[in-house]
Design a protein around this motif. Sequence first.
Motif, PDB file in Angstrom:
ATOM      1  N   ALA C   2       1.191 -10.323  27.067  1.00  0.00           N
ATOM      2  CA  ALA C   2       0.670 -10.004  25.734  1.00  0.00           C
ATOM      3  C   ALA C   2       1.094  -8.574  25.363  1.00  0.00           C
ATOM      4  N   THR C   4       2.104  -5.180  26.582  1.00  0.00           N
ATOM      5  CA  THR C   4       2.469  -4.524  27.831  1.00  0.00           C
ATOM      6  C   THR C   4       3.364  -3.337  27.514  1.00  0.00           C
ATOM      7  N   CYS C 195       6.603  -1.387  18.827  1.00  0.00           N
ATOM      8  CA  CYS C 195       6.302  -1.755  20.208  1.00  0.00           C
ATOM      9  C   CYS C 195       5.084  -2.665  20.265  1.00  0.00           C
TER      10      CYS C 195
ATOM     11  N   ALA D   2       6.191  -4.424  25.539  1.00  0.00           N
ATOM     12  CA  ALA D   2       5.549  -4.424  24.226  1.00  0.00           C
ATOM     13  C   ALA D   2       4.872  -5.771  24.006  1.00  0.00           C
ATOM     14  N   ILE D   3       5.311  -6.615  23.058  1.00  0.00           N
ATOM     15  CA  ILE D   3       4.702  -7.946  22.918  1.00  0.00           C
ATOM     16  C   ILE D   3       5.458  -8.923  23.819  1.00  0.00           C
ATOM     17  N   MET D   7       2.297 -14.971  22.339  1.00  0.00           N
ATOM     18  CA  MET D   7       2.368 -14.100  21.165  1.00  0.00           C
ATOM     19  C   MET D   7       1.219 -14.314  20.184  1.00  0.00           C
ATOM     20  N   ARG D   8       1.003 -15.588  19.842  1.00  0.00           N
ATOM     21  CA  ARG D   8       0.019 -15.819  18.766  1.00  0.00           C
ATOM     22  C   ARG D   8      -0.295 -17.298  18.630  1.00  0.00           C
ATOM     23  N   CYS D 195      -4.337 -11.912  22.419  1.00  0.00           N
ATOM     24  CA  CYS D 195      -3.076 -11.827  23.165  1.00  0.00           C
ATOM     25  C   CYS D 195      -2.132 -10.835  22.492  1.00  0.00           C
ATOM     26  N   SER D 196      -2.623 -10.186  21.438  1.00  0.00           N
ATOM     27  CA  SER D 196      -1.778  -9.224  20.712  1.00  0.00           C
ATOM     28  C   SER D 196      -2.634  -7.994  20.448  1.00  0.00           C
ATOM     29  N   ALA D 197      -2.485  -7.367  19.307  1.00  0.00           N
ATOM     30  CA  ALA D 197      -3.348  -6.240  18.952  1.00  0.00           C
ATOM     31  C   ALA D 197      -4.384  -6.646  17.913  1.00  0.00           C
ATOM     32  N   LYS D 198      -4.519  -7.947  17.670  1.00  0.00           N
ATOM     33  CA  LYS D 198      -5.538  -8.428  16.736  1.00  0.00           C
ATOM     34  C   LYS D 198      -6.918  -8.337  17.386  1.00  0.00           C
ATOM     35  N   ASP D 201      -7.520 -13.571  18.869  1.00  0.00           N
ATOM     36  CA  ASP D 201      -6.631 -14.713  18.673  1.00  0.00           C
ATOM     37  C   ASP D 201      -7.355 -16.006  18.985  1.00  0.00           C
ATOM     38  N   TYR D 272     -10.483  -4.770  13.262  1.00  0.00           N
ATOM     39  CA  TYR D 272      -9.764  -3.604  13.789  1.00  0.00           C
ATOM     40  C   TYR D 272      -8.668  -4.043  14.758  1.00  0.00           C
ATOM     41  N   ASP D 273      -7.732  -3.162  14.992  1.00  0.00           N
ATOM     42  CA  ASP D 273      -6.694  -3.428  15.997  1.00  0.00           C
ATOM     43  C   ASP D 273      -7.241  -3.101  17.377  1.00  0.00           C
ATOM     44  N   TYR D 275      -6.247  -2.595  21.499  1.00  0.00           N
ATOM     45  CA  TYR D 275      -5.236  -2.424  22.543  1.00  0.00           C
ATOM     46  C   TYR D 275      -5.920  -2.579  23.900  1.00  0.00           C
ATOM     47  N   PRO D 276      -5.170  -3.001  24.888  1.00  0.00           N
ATOM     48  CA  PRO D 276      -5.819  -3.349  26.167  1.00  0.00           C
ATOM     49  C   PRO D 276      -6.393  -2.164  26.929  1.00  0.00           C
ATOM     50  N   ASP D 277      -6.170  -0.943  26.464  1.00  0.00           N
ATOM     51  CA  ASP D 277      -6.836   0.192  27.117  1.00  0.00           C
ATOM     52  C   ASP D 277      -8.219   0.468  26.539  1.00  0.00           C
ATOM     53  N   MET D 278      -8.608  -0.298  25.523  1.00  0.00           N
ATOM     54  CA  MET D 278      -9.893  -0.056  24.881  1.00  0.00           C
ATOM     55  C   MET D 278     -10.996  -0.827  25.599  1.00  0.00           C
TER      56      MET D 278
END
Lengths: 308, 308, 308, 308
Positions: C2, C4, C195, D2-3, D7-8, D195-198, D201, D272-273, D275-278
């Motif tokens: 996803a 990365t 990205c 990146a992605i 994907m979606r 699986c993205s920045a949404k 999903d 909101y967007d 990211y996996p670090d959130m």
Amino acid sequence: MAITGVMRPGHCQLRVLDLDASITFYRDVMGLQFMGRDGRDRAFFKCLDERDHHSLILRQADRAGMDFYGFKVRDAATLARLDSDLRAYGISTERIPEGDLPETGERVRFQAPTGHQFELYWRKTDVGNHLGCRNPEAIIEGRKGISPVRLDHWQIHGADLDGSRDLFCDVLGFSLVERILGEDGKQDMAVWLTCSAKAHDIAFVRDERNDTLHHASYLLETWEQVLKAADVMTVHRVSIDIGPLRHGITRGTTIYAFDPSGNRFETFCGGYDFYPDMQPTVWTWDEVGRAIFYHTRELNERFLTVVT
Amino acid sequence: MAITGVMRPGHCQLRVLDLDASITFYRDVMGLQFMGRDGRDRAFFKCLDERDHHSLILRQADRAGMDFYGFKVRDAATLARLDSDLRAYGISTERIPEGDLPETGERVRFQAPTGHQFELYWRKTDVGNHLGCRNPEAIIEGRKGISPVRLDHWQIHGADLDGSRDLFCDVLGFSLVERILGEDGKQDMAVWLTCSAKAHDIAFVRDERNDTLHHASYLLETWEQVLKAADVMTVHRVSIDIGPLRHGITRGTTIYAFDPSGNRFETFCGGYDFYPDMQPTVWTWDEVGRAIFYHTRELNERFLTVVT
Amino acid sequence: MAITGVMRPGHCQLRVLDLDASITFYRDVMGLQFMGRDGRDRAFFKCLDERDHHSLILRQADRAGMDFYGFKVRDAATLARLDSDLRAYGISTERIPEGDLPETGERVRFQAPTGHQFELYWRKTDVGNHLGCRNPEAIIEGRKGISPVRLDHWQIHGADLDGSRDLFCDVLGFSLVERILGEDGKQDMAVWLTCSAKAHDIAFVRDERNDTLHHASYLLETWEQVLKAADVMTVHRVSIDIGPLRHGITRGTTIYAFDPSGNRFETFCGGYDFYPDMQPTVWTWDEVGRAIFYHTRELNERFLTVVT
Amino acid sequence: MAITGVMRPGHCQLRVLDLDASITFYRDVMGLQFMGRDGRDRAFFKCLDERDHHSLILRQADRAGMDFYGFKVRDAATLARLDSDLRAYGISTERIPEGDLPETGERVRFQAPTGHQFELYWRKTDVGNHLGCRNPEAIIEGRKGISPVRLDHWQIHGADLDGSRDLFCDVLGFSLVERILGEDGKQDMAVWLTCSAKAHDIAFVRDERNDTLHHASYLLETWEQVLKAADVMTVHRVSIDIGPLRHGITRGTTIYAFDPSGNRFETFCGGYDFYPDMQPTVWTWDEVGRAIFYHTRELNERFLTVVT
């Protein structure tokens, strides 16, 4: 009481250089409702949400500009009284009989000191706004193009601004909403007047070029519709003068653009409500840029020079 | 001419159960400008963009509801004429001297057939809207909470709807904009009236509970501000009745909610402009749900039963 | 899987001519959250809705421009792998130890072919976005000024656009979203790369002036917020380059303006989502005006010439 | 990088009770683009702004609900790898050959612990979004009905939420964005995964009714479009479950409504967007009302009970 006298801008007759091309433009790009044409090289339009038969008349001509500007008044008695008041004020009036414009009653025509032909009328057939007056829906489906809500106001130029301003305020009952003072801090260079609670129903600008049109303005409902209007203009390669942006004067948001004949029009949204107990807003000459274009804070040459 | 007679809702006096808590609510959550309190357990507020000294008076009381509803009229002559017209129509009037409300001139008080106390006045000190009238900015910075533009209208209930409707239309110059007919298809169950070009300045609903308030409405500028108002209400755990949604009547968008005393208020946006040459819109009883709440298409019990 | 590798623009260090005045500007006009300054003439900011400790570093200097551009990567293993990949590609890298920037872990610094200093890092303290992560409210109250959601992307200029583009696409995993071709129809004059699923995380423009900044972009939530940003800019007399308007590229809406040191910034909204299975959009040189400024359809001189 | 990986959401097959009526609904009211039907009682649709051949398949059936949910993955190698990973995790997979769905490559089908049929695929013909990829316009003219931007996400119900959550996070690379804890403060009652920045999903809700659909969600661009969607629903008398309002979870704005077969759909904007670090957001059971419906702060019975 309440709303009396002159109610609102009702119709205007615009000169266009190519009637067929202009019909296409006003129907498909502006998104007005085409109400037909007559045998006198004229075509009639209304906004979908307007109820009276037409608010825009296009006339084939060899130069652009506006033939006349019509205000709808409250009723027959008002029409008679204003005709009389105008004559008492020293303005000649002419009666144009019912039927000269389709679905429109008798009009009282006069020339303002700035050279423009104005007219007053009180009757035009209510053809409805597609929603009906019984259990209506709240939106009109299938709107195309820019699709404004209504003809909103005009900005027009002429030398004797003081004369037209006084005529509108003293005889026709308009209120002064905003004014731009000249460098001397005394003379009005431009005035915005209302006959209702709108921020303006007409604006006069001091300009040696008498009887000229700066723009006819059409009302949009939201700032998002202003954006969509700009997008539609680009898709159709309409010549944009400036915008989207906000005005300092009226606080409305706006785009100025040109129709295929070079007549400027505005797609406008917002503007505060004005009541006659409110003080007019005054702009000094050094702030004229921000007054007109709140974001750029400067006038552009084309905006100042092009009139039709 | 143009805007004459009664201009707009100008002020109202609301009963609240805890004045201090209510001051906090109207200042910090509603985002009104607190103009101070007096020695008579009253507090005064205006919207930031309003120019007159106050539009809302809170009064400490042991039950909620509205003491009186005030309309600003055009000038002293109008006040005198309307006072006389009211009396000629058989309505008793009372003169409340200048200064009873701060910064406010003499008021003409009368009771409408639905039991509500109304008053007319023509003078209240213009304290400005933070922008000034000379080269103003176009936005007011630092707005907090819901921060409406102005007091917009009221919806009030009483048995003799016909009496109040006729009084407002025949004597005070209001126009009928929309109406809901009862099951018999004849009687008005509710009417929306305007004294300007707004979709409504006041609404009357037929209800055995005389002299009751359904809601006071505050104007917002955009649908996005309506969303923000709902968000602010949730942050502050304000009790929401319904919304955000659209009305069929007026086409405005809305939220209804309750102040800490249980008085319903509305945060409202939009609504079409109405001129007195337009036909009123008529709703039949079977469509009343869609008329009031265009999206849910049904009334909720609380909306129908709670008045103060 | 996803998301990365490189995740997003994380921070950048901007040179300003007067640190105190710049702190005032970025705090009160841009509406960023001031996180403090250090003993090295640097000040730190984040957007209210950002969670990492800072996204903007201001550094007092005697000329404007950007010192470096930092991307946050997924984790420590990613940082090590990308460091290794960069060196394998022939790019020298330097390790900047943890703590050189407050609350920030080790960074991998390298110079791109266009002359800009980039860095990768994977750790920065999550200080939260004022809402918390347990039963949060949906809005942040009390926002002031423009108050963007986040640092969004940068547009930067240099001669070897091809080199930087290939480095970002081939080594760092970026996707090409849009490109403008030169008059020869072959060479890229500008490229927009992502990205993530954003329409752009960085844009490179071919320009002899290496290591220059065209603008840093801040995300707004709505077109109404773009209007408010323009209004706030005027209230504070911020120099606006152009806007509000729409881009053809990305379809986003925008204003470009200058900070007190002359660094251009953008307040941006929208832009479509891009996934790596989508074809890039190609613009030819004759349509470059519409590509950049969808409404004016022409570039302005200042937009083309001013970089820092 | 990146992605990568999944994907979606790419397509889904919805059961409808009357295919002809449903085609009319999804084309004229939802405003999707009708891509034709095949000989197997299926009809194909895409959103105008989507580029792949279809995202919605309607299938005539005798009960409502969703047959399967398809995610598009990055490429052929990803498809092979995920197939292998799923089997290694103990999930049976099935290969559905190219051409079973028109313009669509081979799919890897599997059943999730909550009973739903999922599939992965990497190839579907790019038929474009009406704008082209060379010098495109920024808007698609002539949009009708609700006209969403894309299929956005699904909320689906089943007993083994933990199993499906772990499968999606551990094997398919999704991130946990938000969760609602049960009364015990430990067990997930609902999870939102991306699986993205949404912001999501897919969402899983714990519910004894395995393999059920709560809603399929379609993305709108603005809160004004959400209002328009509600208006369009009323004009066409679409059954609205709730909305317009905001979610606490994701902060998105929404309307829930039902298609003619009783399948719930959502028209959604914002969020909101992520990211996996959130950090994920956690909601406790006592705040579930505000979590789902930020403004009403309480769930409605229908929302909880109706699934298909």
